[in-house]
Design a protein around this motif. Structure first.
Motif, PDB file in Angstrom:
ATOM      1  N   ALA A 130       1.577  15.711  -3.110  1.00  0.00           N
ATOM      2  CA  ALA A 130       1.329  14.366  -2.596  1.00  0.00           C
ATOM      3  C   ALA A 130       1.121  13.377  -3.745  1.00  0.00           C
ATOM      4  CB  ALA A 130       0.124  14.374  -1.665  1.00  0.00           C
ATOM      5  N   GLN A 131       0.359  13.762  -4.728  1.00  0.00           N
ATOM      6  CA  GLN A 131       0.059  12.856  -5.837  1.00  0.00           C
ATOM      7  C   GLN A 131       1.285  12.605  -6.691  1.00  0.00           C
ATOM      8  OE1 GLN A 131      -3.838  12.896  -8.038  1.00  0.00           O
ATOM      9  NE2 GLN A 131      -2.556  13.773  -9.673  1.00  0.00           N
ATOM     10  N   GLY A 132       2.077  13.646  -6.978  1.00  0.00           N
ATOM     11  CA  GLY A 132       3.250  13.491  -7.841  1.00  0.00           C
ATOM     12  C   GLY A 132       4.319  12.610  -7.222  1.00  0.00           C
ATOM     13  N   ILE A 133       4.601  12.786  -5.928  1.00  0.00           N
ATOM     14  CA  ILE A 133       5.631  11.972  -5.275  1.00  0.00           C
ATOM     15  C   ILE A 133       5.168  10.532  -5.149  1.00  0.00           C
ATOM     16  CG2 ILE A 133       6.870  11.623  -3.120  1.00  0.00           C
ATOM     17  CD1 ILE A 133       7.039  14.637  -2.814  1.00  0.00           C
ATOM     18  N   ALA A 134       3.896  10.302  -4.815  1.00  0.00           N
ATOM     19  CA  ALA A 134       3.380   8.937  -4.706  1.00  0.00           C
ATOM     20  C   ALA A 134       3.450   8.225  -6.059  1.00  0.00           C
ATOM     21  CB  ALA A 134       1.954   8.957  -4.173  1.00  0.00           C
ATOM     22  N   ASP A 135       3.128   8.948  -7.122  1.00  0.00           N
ATOM     23  CA  ASP A 135       3.187   8.341  -8.459  1.00  0.00           C
ATOM     24  C   ASP A 135       4.573   7.811  -8.774  1.00  0.00           C
ATOM     25  OD1 ASP A 135       0.541   8.849  -8.882  1.00  0.00           O
ATOM     26  OD2 ASP A 135       0.842  10.604 -10.174  1.00  0.00           O
ATOM     27  N   ARG A 136       5.597   8.600  -8.510  1.00  0.00           N
ATOM     28  CA  ARG A 136       6.949   8.222  -8.894  1.00  0.00           C
ATOM     29  C   ARG A 136       7.537   7.135  -7.996  1.00  0.00           C
ATOM     30  NH1 ARG A 136       4.923  12.065 -10.942  1.00  0.00           N
ATOM     31  NH2 ARG A 136       5.601  12.981 -12.921  1.00  0.00           N
ATOM     32  N   VAL A 137       7.223   7.149  -6.730  1.00  0.00           N
ATOM     33  CA  VAL A 137       7.693   6.076  -5.860  1.00  0.00           C
ATOM     34  C   VAL A 137       7.007   4.764  -6.229  1.00  0.00           C
ATOM     35  CG1 VAL A 137       7.717   5.248  -3.477  1.00  0.00           C
ATOM     36  CG2 VAL A 137       8.361   7.600  -3.990  1.00  0.00           C
ATOM     37  N   GLU A 138       5.719   4.834  -6.509  1.00  0.00           N
ATOM     38  CA  GLU A 138       5.008   3.615  -6.925  1.00  0.00           C
ATOM     39  C   GLU A 138       5.547   3.085  -8.243  1.00  0.00           C
ATOM     40  OE1 GLU A 138       0.591   2.324  -8.562  1.00  0.00           O
ATOM     41  OE2 GLU A 138       0.815   4.176  -7.389  1.00  0.00           O
ATOM     42  N   ARG A 139       5.771   3.963  -9.187  1.00  0.00           N
ATOM     43  CA  ARG A 139       6.291   3.527 -10.484  1.00  0.00           C
ATOM     44  C   ARG A 139       7.672   2.903 -10.341  1.00  0.00           C
ATOM     45  NH1 ARG A 139       5.875   8.095 -12.942  1.00  0.00           N
ATOM     46  NH2 ARG A 139       3.756   7.702 -13.706  1.00  0.00           N
ATOM     47  N   VAL A 163       0.874  -1.172   0.000  1.00  0.00           N
ATOM     48  CA  VAL A 163       0.000   0.000   0.000  1.00  0.00           C
ATOM     49  C   VAL A 163       0.911   1.221   0.000  1.00  0.00           C
ATOM     50  CG1 VAL A 163      -1.782   1.296   1.231  1.00  0.00           C
ATOM     51  CG2 VAL A 163      -1.820  -1.210   1.243  1.00  0.00           C
ATOM     52  N   VAL A 164       0.775   2.085  -1.002  1.00  0.00           N
ATOM     53  CA  VAL A 164       1.598   3.282  -1.132  1.00  0.00           C
ATOM     54  C   VAL A 164       0.762   4.490  -0.707  1.00  0.00           C
ATOM     55  CG1 VAL A 164       2.886   4.754  -2.726  1.00  0.00           C
ATOM     56  CG2 VAL A 164       2.993   2.267  -2.981  1.00  0.00           C
ATOM     57  N   TYR A 165       1.358   5.357   0.071  1.00  0.00           N
ATOM     58  CA  TYR A 165       0.646   6.554   0.509  1.00  0.00           C
ATOM     59  C   TYR A 165       1.596   7.743   0.498  1.00  0.00           C
ATOM     60  CZ  TYR A 165       2.907   6.241   5.106  1.00  0.00           C
ATOM     61  OH  TYR A 165       3.829   6.209   6.132  1.00  0.00           O
ATOM     62  N   ALA A 166       1.038   8.950   0.523  1.00  0.00           N
ATOM     63  CA  ALA A 166       1.806  10.192   0.627  1.00  0.00           C
ATOM     64  C   ALA A 166       0.931  11.248   1.291  1.00  0.00           C
ATOM     65  CB  ALA A 166       2.271  10.663  -0.745  1.00  0.00           C
ATOM     66  N   VAL A 167       1.550  12.079   2.100  1.00  0.00           N
ATOM     67  CA  VAL A 167       0.855  13.159   2.784  1.00  0.00           C
ATOM     68  C   VAL A 167       1.753  14.393   2.755  1.00  0.00           C
ATOM     69  CG1 VAL A 167       1.713  12.379   5.047  1.00  0.00           C
ATOM     70  CG2 VAL A 167      -0.288  13.890   4.930  1.00  0.00           C
ATOM     71  N   SER A 168       1.189  15.568   2.441  1.00  0.00           N
ATOM     72  CA  SER A 168       1.976  16.793   2.258  1.00  0.00           C
ATOM     73  C   SER A 168       1.475  17.902   3.183  1.00  0.00           C
ATOM     74  CB  SER A 168       1.900  17.259   0.805  1.00  0.00           C
ATOM     75  OG  SER A 168       0.555  17.558   0.460  1.00  0.00           O
ATOM     76  N   GLY A 169       2.365  18.885   3.396  1.00  0.00           N
ATOM     77  CA  GLY A 169       2.015  20.045   4.209  1.00  0.00           C
ATOM     78  C   GLY A 169       2.987  21.174   3.978  1.00  0.00           C
ATOM     79  N   PHE A 170       2.784  22.278   4.696  1.00  0.00           N
ATOM     80  CA  PHE A 170       3.656  23.443   4.555  1.00  0.00           C
ATOM     81  C   PHE A 170       4.931  23.246   5.355  1.00  0.00           C
ATOM     82  CE2 PHE A 170      -0.599  25.142   3.715  1.00  0.00           C
ATOM     83  CZ  PHE A 170      -0.356  25.762   2.496  1.00  0.00           C
ATOM     84  N   ALA A 171       6.047  23.749   4.805  1.00  0.00           N
ATOM     85  CA  ALA A 171       7.343  23.591   5.461  1.00  0.00           C
ATOM     86  C   ALA A 171       7.518  24.580   6.600  1.00  0.00           C
ATOM     87  CB  ALA A 171       8.473  23.760   4.442  1.00  0.00           C
TER      88      ALA A 171
END
Length: 375
Positions: A352-361, A312-320
């Motif tokens: 969140a979507q872009g990083i999850a896509d590349r790690v999954e790929r 199961v791949v997940y990603a969560v993003s926020g402000f630095a």
């Protein structure tokens, strides 16, 4: 006492008969002396040997008899050279040179060419030689039969791994693959930002692998219960402007392919990936731009149950900068056209979507499972 000087014995002059075959190119036979004719007979020239080199040209090299004392005579010259009559002549005429007789092979005579081209008789084949040939034939047939049988047996062996075996082998990817393969130091997202802008992310840190109990919300752990949690690996990235941070993780499950498909269907049917109470937790990294990234700073997320990999791949993003977000939004909603929420306008849904896509790929490519489109 006066003695008469010794004179060598001079044999009578041999009589030569003209060659029965005139020399090539001549129109008459060799002339001879005729009684009553006072004219000296014309000398006959020796034929030019056929072995004269065609490239040398000129007269061929002839062999002449050695000088003989007056009154002496000698037999004809060696065969192949014109014969010279050395008998003294009283009429002052030159000695006559006769052409050597030509040699014609009889019909029953063997020519030199026939002597050199005649084949040698073949001896009888020995029993040992026949046995050796038979053994070679048998050995060759045995080798050929063995090769054919081996190819048939090899065709019965399994070739490529089946989808189920690949699924099971991918379960150990979390500890068999290098960290930089699971979480590359940098990720490039061509067209992954808002409006199709290019994005680039740099890895901040990688968390030690562990269980899901301390890294995920208890309610999310419960939702993943049917497939179990074998191991959890995660890392945190920041964008090129260091204004956002994103934690990405992979949960390797314990279930088989059928149980994984069931959980995937449930997440899709019940929209569990869009529930804020099932949002994954962040991974803060002290001393970095992600030092203040906690649960209150989470702005957008995505959760995906993979089909061909037990993960199961997940990603969560926020402000630095550590600001609190009161209205977090799932990535599919934050990336929709016309969205006006803070996560949407700041591009955190795309992060969140872009990083999850590349790690999954990357995971799919590594375990040779490029059969599903990320997202």
């Amino acid at each position: 006492m006066t003695t008469e000087p010794h004179r060598p014995h001079i044999p009578p002059r041999p009589s030569f008969s003209p060659s029965p075959h005139p020399a090539p190119g001549s129109s008459a036979a060799t002339p001879t002396s005729v009684e009553g004719d006072s004219r000296p007979p014309a000398p006959v020239r020796a034929p030019v040997p056929a072995s004269v080199s065609a490239s040398g040209g000129g007269e061929p090299e002839r062999e002449f008899p050695q000088a003989v004392a007056p009154g002496a005579s000698r037999g004809p010259a060696r065969r192949g050279v014109g014969a010279v009559d050395l008998t003294p002549r009283t009429d002052g005429a030159e000695p006559i040179v006769f052409a050597p007789p030509q040699h014609w092979a009889r019909d029953d005579e063997e020519t030199p060419a026939e002597r050199t081209t005649r084949l040698r008789p073949v001896g009888a084949r020995s029993p040992a030689r026949i046995a050796a040939v038979a053994a070679c034939v048998v050995l060759g047939a045995g080798l050929l039969g063995g090769a054919v049988a081996g190819s048939l047996l090899a065709s019965d062996e399994p070739g490529e791994a089946t989808p189920e075996s690949r699924f099971q082998d991918a379960r150990a990817a979390w500890h068999s693959l290098p960290v930089d393969t699971l979480f590359p130091r940098s990720l490039k997202g061509r067209g992954a930002g808002p409006g199709g802008a290019d994005r680039e992310w740099t890895r901040v840190a990688v968390a030690p692998d562990g269980t899901c109990a301390n890294a995920l919300d208890p309610l999310l752990v419960k939702a993943l219960g049917p497939v179990g949690c074998s191991r959890l690996v995660r890392a945190t990235y920041t964008d090129a402007t260091t204004s956002s941070v994103t934690t990405v993780g992979m949960v390797f499950t314990q279930a088989d392919r059928a149980a994984t498909d069931t959980l995937r269907t449930r997440f899709t049917r019940e929209k569990l990936a869009e529930r804020a109470d099932l949002m994954p937790r962040a991974f803060p990294v002290p001393g970095t731009v992600a030092a203040g990234f906690g649960d209150a700073q989470r702005a957008s997320w995505t959760v995906r149950v993979l089909k061909d990999v037990p993960a199961v791949v997940y990603a969560v993003s926020g402000f630095a900068d550590g600001r609190t977000v009161t209205d977090p939004q799932p990535a599919p909603a934050a990336t929709a056209d016309g969205a006006t929420t803070a996560p949407a306008e700041s591009g955190l849904g795309h992060e969140a979507q872009g990083i999850a896509d590349r790690v999954e790929r990357g995971l799919r490519t590594t375990v040779k499972k490029p059969t599903e489109t990320p997202g």
